[in-house]
Design an enzyme around this catalytic site. Sequence first.
Site, PDB file in Angstrom:
ATOM      1  N   THR A  63       0.876  -1.208   0.051  1.00 53.27           N
ATOM      2  CA  THR A  63       0.119   0.191  -0.096  1.00 53.27           C
ATOM      3  C   THR A  63       0.826   1.297   0.038  1.00 53.27           C
ATOM      4  O   THR A  63       1.812   1.407   0.774  1.00 53.27           O
ATOM      5  CB  THR A  63      -1.053   0.106   1.208  1.00 53.27           C
ATOM      6  OG1 THR A  63      -1.893  -0.929   1.103  1.00 53.27           O
ATOM      7  CG2 THR A  63      -1.770   1.354   1.564  1.00 53.27           C
ATOM      8  N   PHE A  77       1.214   5.143   0.832  1.00 54.51           N
ATOM      9  CA  PHE A  77       0.908   6.426   1.538  1.00 54.51           C
ATOM     10  C   PHE A  77       1.182   7.408   1.208  1.00 54.51           C
ATOM     11  O   PHE A  77       2.504   7.692   0.876  1.00 54.51           O
ATOM     12  CB  PHE A  77       0.977   6.014   3.074  1.00 54.51           C
ATOM     13  CG  PHE A  77       0.500   4.842   3.669  1.00 54.51           C
ATOM     14  CD1 PHE A  77      -0.784   4.636   4.360  1.00 54.51           C
ATOM     15  CD2 PHE A  77       1.217   3.526   3.201  1.00 54.51           C
ATOM     16  CE1 PHE A  77      -1.179   3.640   4.782  1.00 54.51           C
ATOM     17  CE2 PHE A  77       0.707   2.371   3.901  1.00 54.51           C
ATOM     18  CZ  PHE A  77      -0.965   2.687   4.609  1.00 54.51           C
TER      19      PHE A  77
END
Length: 361
Positions: A262, A264
Site C-alpha cells: 500500500t 501512503f
Amino acid sequence: MDEELNLKLQPLRDRIDELDAQLLALLNERAAVVLEVGEVKKTMSAPVFRPERELQVIARLQQLGAAGPLRPEHVEAIWREIMSASRSLERELTIAYLGPVGTYSELAMQTLFGQSVKGLPCSSIDEVFRAVEAGGADYGVAPVENSTEGAVSRTLDLMLDTTLTISGEIAVPIHHNLLTKSGKLDGVKRVCAHAQALAQCQEWLSKHAPTLERQAVSSNAEAARLAAEDPTLAAIAGDRAAAHYGLQAVASLIQDDPHNRTRFVVIGGTSPESTGRDQTSMILSVKNEPGAVFHMLEPFARHGVSMTRFESRPARRGAWEYWFYIDIEGHSDDANVAEAIEELDRSAAFIKILGSYPRSH
C-alpha cells in the site's frame, strides 16, 4: 567450552563497546549541529521536516556504505531514526494517521517519520485531513492506493477539496494475518477487517474459511480491537495489531498477492524542493468535446514527461463528467514538467496540482 568462548568473544565485545562510545559521542556532536540548524530555521520560518533533504542524506550514505556489510535498507532504517531524534530536538512533530494503534497507517507513519514523533490516531481518513487542516497535527499520513485493489477512493475525494498538498510518500508491504483470541476458529462466526483488506484476502477466505460472515470496519486495527473483546470474531490485521491487542494467529500471510503493498502519501507542510527523483500528482478535468482526453495527455508525451498513474473518478455532478487523478515523473519546477503543466492549464477545464515530492523506493 563457555570459558573458551568468552575468552574469544571478550576482545571483540570490548572493541564494540569502544566503537559504541565513539558513535554516541559523534551522534551527540551531530545533535549539537542540528540544534544550530534549528535556530537558523526559526529565523527563516523554515520547516522542521524536509523529506527531500532526508532522502538525499540517506542516498549519499547508502552509496558511501555500498561495500557493506550493512545493506542499504539497514542504513536507511538507522538514519531515519537518527534524523527522527534530531528533528525532535528542534520540535516534536504531531502526525495524524488512520487509527487506532496498530494500523498499517501507523506503520507507514513510523517508517517515514521515525519513532520520535507524536502519533495522533484518527477514526477515519476524513479526520486525518481535518486534524492537519485545523492545525491539530503537523502532517497526516493517508493511504492512496494498493497494489492489489487499486485506489483508495476516499483519499482521492478528499484531495480534491483540501487546501493541503502532498509532501511525501512511502510504500509499505502488507502482510495480513487471520487473528483470534485463542488462535483457533472454534466458535468464530464473523471475520472483520477494513473493506480493502477483506478484498485482498477474499480468495484465501473463500477457500479456508468459507462459513465466516465478512464484516467491513473502519480499519484492521479496529477489527483487532473488536476481536480482542469478542471471541466470536476473527480479525484480519498485521503483526503490530496482533501484539498490541493480544491476539493469536490462526493463519499468517493470508493476502492473495504475496507482494501486496500500500502506498501512503504525506499531507501538509511546504512543497519540497526538486531532488531529481521526484513525482508530481494532479487532478484534471476536460471539456466535453471529441478528443479531449487525448489533448489532455498529449503535452506530457511532447515534453518527455512519463505518466506513472492515471485514475478516473466520477465528478458526481450528474453530467457524466470525470476527474482524472494523474501522477507524473518529475517536479513541477523541472523545465519540461512546468512547460507541460502550463499547456494543460490553458486547455483543461480544471487543473489542481496536489504536490511535487520525492518518490519512495
